[in-house]
Design a protein around this motif. Sequence first.
Motif, PDB file in Angstrom:
ATOM      1  N   PHE A 108       0.825  -1.209   0.000  1.00 61.11           N
ATOM      2  CA  PHE A 108       0.000   0.000   0.000  1.00 61.11           C
ATOM      3  C   PHE A 108       0.861   1.262   0.000  1.00 61.11           C
ATOM      4  O   PHE A 108       0.483   2.274  -0.592  1.00 61.11           O
ATOM      5  CB  PHE A 108      -0.931   0.005   1.216  1.00 61.11           C
ATOM      6  N   SER A 109       2.028   1.232   0.662  1.00 66.79           N
ATOM      7  CA  SER A 109       2.896   2.408   0.689  1.00 66.79           C
ATOM      8  C   SER A 109       3.440   2.712  -0.700  1.00 66.79           C
ATOM      9  O   SER A 109       3.490   3.871  -1.125  1.00 66.79           O
ATOM     10  CB  SER A 109       4.046   2.190   1.680  1.00 66.79           C
ATOM     11  N   ASP A 110       3.864   1.662  -1.418  1.00 62.47           N
ATOM     12  CA  ASP A 110       4.379   1.874  -2.774  1.00 62.47           C
ATOM     13  C   ASP A 110       3.307   2.465  -3.680  1.00 62.47           C
ATOM     14  O   ASP A 110       3.568   3.390  -4.457  1.00 62.47           O
ATOM     15  CB  ASP A 110       4.876   0.538  -3.353  1.00 62.47           C
ATOM     16  N   ALA A 111       2.089   1.931  -3.579  1.00 62.42           N
ATOM     17  CA  ALA A 111       1.008   2.437  -4.427  1.00 62.42           C
ATOM     18  C   ALA A 111       0.631   3.862  -4.039  1.00 62.42           C
ATOM     19  O   ALA A 111       0.374   4.710  -4.911  1.00 62.42           O
ATOM     20  CB  ALA A 111      -0.210   1.517  -4.320  1.00 62.42           C
ATOM     21  N   THR A 112       0.618   4.160  -2.732  1.00 60.88           N
ATOM     22  CA  THR A 112       0.267   5.506  -2.286  1.00 60.88           C
ATOM     23  C   THR A 112       1.247   6.536  -2.812  1.00 60.88           C
ATOM     24  O   THR A 112       0.865   7.662  -3.160  1.00 60.88           O
ATOM     25  CB  THR A 112       0.228   5.549  -0.744  1.00 60.88           C
ATOM     26  N   ALA A 113       2.532   6.164  -2.881  1.00 60.12           N
ATOM     27  CA  ALA A 113       3.531   7.089  -3.434  1.00 60.12           C
ATOM     28  C   ALA A 113       3.200   7.447  -4.882  1.00 60.12           C
ATOM     29  O   ALA A 113       3.364   8.597  -5.309  1.00 60.12           O
ATOM     30  CB  ALA A 113       4.923   6.468  -3.346  1.00 60.12           C
ATOM     31  N   LEU A 114       2.713   6.469  -5.656  1.00 61.52           N
ATOM     32  CA  LEU A 114       2.355   6.737  -7.053  1.00 61.52           C
ATOM     33  C   LEU A 114       1.138   7.659  -7.142  1.00 61.52           C
ATOM     34  O   LEU A 114       1.079   8.553  -7.989  1.00 61.52           O
ATOM     35  CB  LEU A 114       2.084   5.419  -7.779  1.00 61.52           C
ATOM     36  N   PHE A 115       0.148   7.449  -6.269  1.00 63.24           N
ATOM     37  CA  PHE A 115      -1.019   8.332  -6.256  1.00 63.24           C
ATOM     38  C   PHE A 115      -0.615   9.759  -5.883  1.00 63.24           C
ATOM     39  O   PHE A 115      -1.047  10.722  -6.510  1.00 63.24           O
ATOM     40  CB  PHE A 115      -2.072   7.807  -5.263  1.00 63.24           C
ATOM     41  N   SER A 116       0.221   9.898  -4.856  1.00 63.74           N
ATOM     42  CA  SER A 116       0.667  11.228  -4.429  1.00 63.74           C
ATOM     43  C   SER A 116       1.452  11.920  -5.537  1.00 63.74           C
ATOM     44  O   SER A 116       1.302  13.127  -5.775  1.00 63.74           O
ATOM     45  CB  SER A 116       1.530  11.104  -3.167  1.00 63.74           C
ATOM     46  N   GLN A 117       2.264  11.140  -6.224  1.00 63.61           N
ATOM     47  CA  GLN A 117       3.047  11.704  -7.323  1.00 63.61           C
ATOM     48  C   GLN A 117       2.137  12.213  -8.434  1.00 63.61           C
ATOM     49  O   GLN A 117       2.352  13.301  -8.985  1.00 63.61           O
ATOM     50  CB  GLN A 117       3.993  10.629  -7.867  1.00 63.61           C
ATOM     51  N   ALA A 118       1.099  11.431  -8.758  1.00 66.78           N
ATOM     52  CA  ALA A 118       0.187  11.845  -9.826  1.00 66.78           C
ATOM     53  C   ALA A 118      -0.592  13.097  -9.426  1.00 66.78           C
ATOM     54  O   ALA A 118      -0.803  14.006 -10.238  1.00 66.78           O
ATOM     55  CB  ALA A 118      -0.781  10.702 -10.149  1.00 66.78           C
ATOM     56  N   VAL A 119      -1.011  13.186  -8.161  1.00 65.11           N
ATOM     57  CA  VAL A 119      -1.723  14.375  -7.691  1.00 65.11           C
ATOM     58  C   VAL A 119      -0.807  15.589  -7.679  1.00 65.11           C
ATOM     59  O   VAL A 119      -1.187  16.697  -8.074  1.00 65.11           O
ATOM     60  CB  VAL A 119      -2.314  14.111  -6.282  1.00 65.11           C
ATOM     61  N   PHE A 120       0.431  15.380  -7.240  1.00 64.19           N
ATOM     62  CA  PHE A 120       1.394  16.477  -7.234  1.00 64.19           C
ATOM     63  C   PHE A 120       1.603  17.030  -8.641  1.00 64.19           C
ATOM     64  O   PHE A 120       1.653  18.245  -8.858  1.00 64.19           O
ATOM     65  CB  PHE A 120       2.724  15.988  -6.659  1.00 64.19           C
ATOM     66  N   ALA A 121       1.702  16.124  -9.621  1.00 67.02           N
ATOM     67  CA  ALA A 121       1.888  16.569 -11.002  1.00 67.02           C
ATOM     68  C   ALA A 121       0.701  17.409 -11.477  1.00 67.02           C
ATOM     69  O   ALA A 121       0.866  18.381 -12.225  1.00 67.02           O
ATOM     70  CB  ALA A 121       2.083  15.358 -11.909  1.00 67.02           C
ATOM     71  N   GLN A 122      -0.495  17.050 -11.030  1.00 72.34           N
ATOM     72  CA  GLN A 122      -1.686  17.811 -11.431  1.00 72.34           C
ATOM     73  C   GLN A 122      -1.667  19.219 -10.849  1.00 72.34           C
ATOM     74  O   GLN A 122      -2.060  20.182 -11.501  1.00 72.34           O
ATOM     75  CB  GLN A 122      -2.953  17.081 -10.988  1.00 72.34           C
TER      76      GLN A 122
END
Length: 649
Positions: A108-122
């Motif tokens: 879950f931590s690895d996946a959460t990092a990807l979600f946070s990264q995508a939101v940050f890019a937005q």
Amino acid sequence: MTNRQQIARYLEQEREVLIPGLAAAIDTTSQDGLTVLVKDWLENLIALLRDKPCPLADWAAQFTDYIRTRETPVGEAFANIERLRKALVACCQGKITRVSDSDLLAAFSDATALFSQAVFAQFAEPLSRQPAVRRRPHQDGLKTETAPLSVLNAGETGASDSGLRYIQEYLLPLVPFAAQLLDGTGNIIYSSKEITDLPVNGYEGQEPLCCFLYHQRHGEQSECPCKGVFKTAQFYLGEIQYDSRMEMKWFRLLIAPVPDDNGRIACVFSCVYDMTRRKQIQKQLESEIIEQQRSSLVAQISVTVAHQLRNPLSVVLGFAEMMAKGLAPEQYAEAVSRILRNSIRCKDIVESLLDFGKGMPLERRVVDFEVLIRESVLSLLPPDQNRLVTWNFSGKPMLIECVPEQMTQVVLSMLQNAFHAAQSKIVCTLDNKGDLIRLRVVDDGPGIPLDLRERIFEPFYTTRRSEGATGLGLSLARAAVADYGGSLTVCAPMPGEPRGACLVLQLPVLNQSGTAPETANAPGNAIQVRRVLIVDDESDMQDLLRTSLYLHGFLADTVGTGMEALEKLKQNDYGAVVLDYKIEGVLSCSQLYAEITDQYAHLIPHIMFLTGDMLNYQARVFIKETGRPFLEKPFRIKDFLAKLNRLLG
């Protein structure tokens, strides 16, 4: 099935139950839009766990729009993602078979990092395209909430140099970890005082710490992930081991891009966290848990072994005694066949019980349930029992994923219960009902009273204790079936069936196209003459393997110590090496394996292990870390040959 796939399957099954609770973790008020976002987030997470593509950017765009319309701080977006992760962890802990809490947290931590990264890019990408009057609130939010991993500038003009000074002077001193800022050429712009406190021998600060650790682990020619972050502008999160010559150290690396106001990567932020103590505690806890499991189950296993092995061992001893005293030549073949059949049954029982006791997941394979019953169950039943049973097969493929030996024992436990109760007839029906495969075992005995229909599955409950029964057969069978997502229950007989006890086994159908099921007697390819080195300190085992390999077209050299093995490797070319885990002499098995990997790297894919010591924690960890195949003693020669053929290609 991997841990990530196990987690994904559970989330998919429980999706509708999980969504309301996850949405409440963000906002307790009912909102249709939020529920849709949480549902899409969960579907994307399932896809990520299965390593499948998913519209992550589309979800991030919808999520950021949701945050903006509510006029909440930018940092709240990242806080909400973290709330989702924590809520999901709380919902899943202890509920997914064979998945530990640490595996759950890591996935879950690895996946959460990807979600946070995508939101940050937005949030970050549109800033340079927006008018200054609209851009300022988002920039302020990013500064205060996501620093130092955000797009920072010093004023309305957004000068990148001032932004970097802002990070160095005001933000990085607040980060309580070893952190560095690196420019595009790998020079260190900033280094925190915590860097010098890390237990990294030989690091003098001439190069980024992440590069030093990566080169020490993977060689000077390897490229550190920080270079990839510059190229791709993607976050990197990973673990790395470092041999400090005194002990092994574990570090977690977080490397993040820091863009300027024009969207170019101005530098990267590298954070190194010492996980050594955490890893040591985790390994210590694992050892303690395994030891507790072993001690609590040893009594059950001992009693069950005695119970399950009495009959087949009696047959083996009886026929062996008759052959020793003199048996008619025409009866030798049948006697040997009976000895072999019951010896195999003893082997399977011992392996199943040991695997149950040591808590290790067994190797699951795709099998046709009907073929498994015909080849593995019916062959173990004596003629007088076979005559009692009427089998109703559908003749259609019945693919399941299971450990064949364990599932054989489950069916035998159901049949043994019927044999003790039946008067003259047992009817077994195998059919397919939708997504489930169902086996019904019905006898014509007195049946099971309603108040005992659940008690018969309790450990040690039995009505035949005076006959030597222990009451563990059906208990272990139900536990094994539940592990496959199935069930074992007592039901009422259907019209046309005998009116006694009815046990019903249900297993999920394997919906997997293109996978060939295994059978017990699949024909093998012709074996060409190939040379194998066997390292085992038991002379009888050496003779057995050497003779068996010779009969199947192999040349085999056998040695008893690691030093003798190295001498043989200098003298001859081998297509495969078979190592026993417990060998005597100067070199242990792990040391011999290390020597082979250093001197004969081409042999690594062609090494397999033999062991009778998989209850030993060190043995289990070592063999698992090598990634090489292994066989537990006792084993069948055909299983040994099958693995050896796969090694040789």
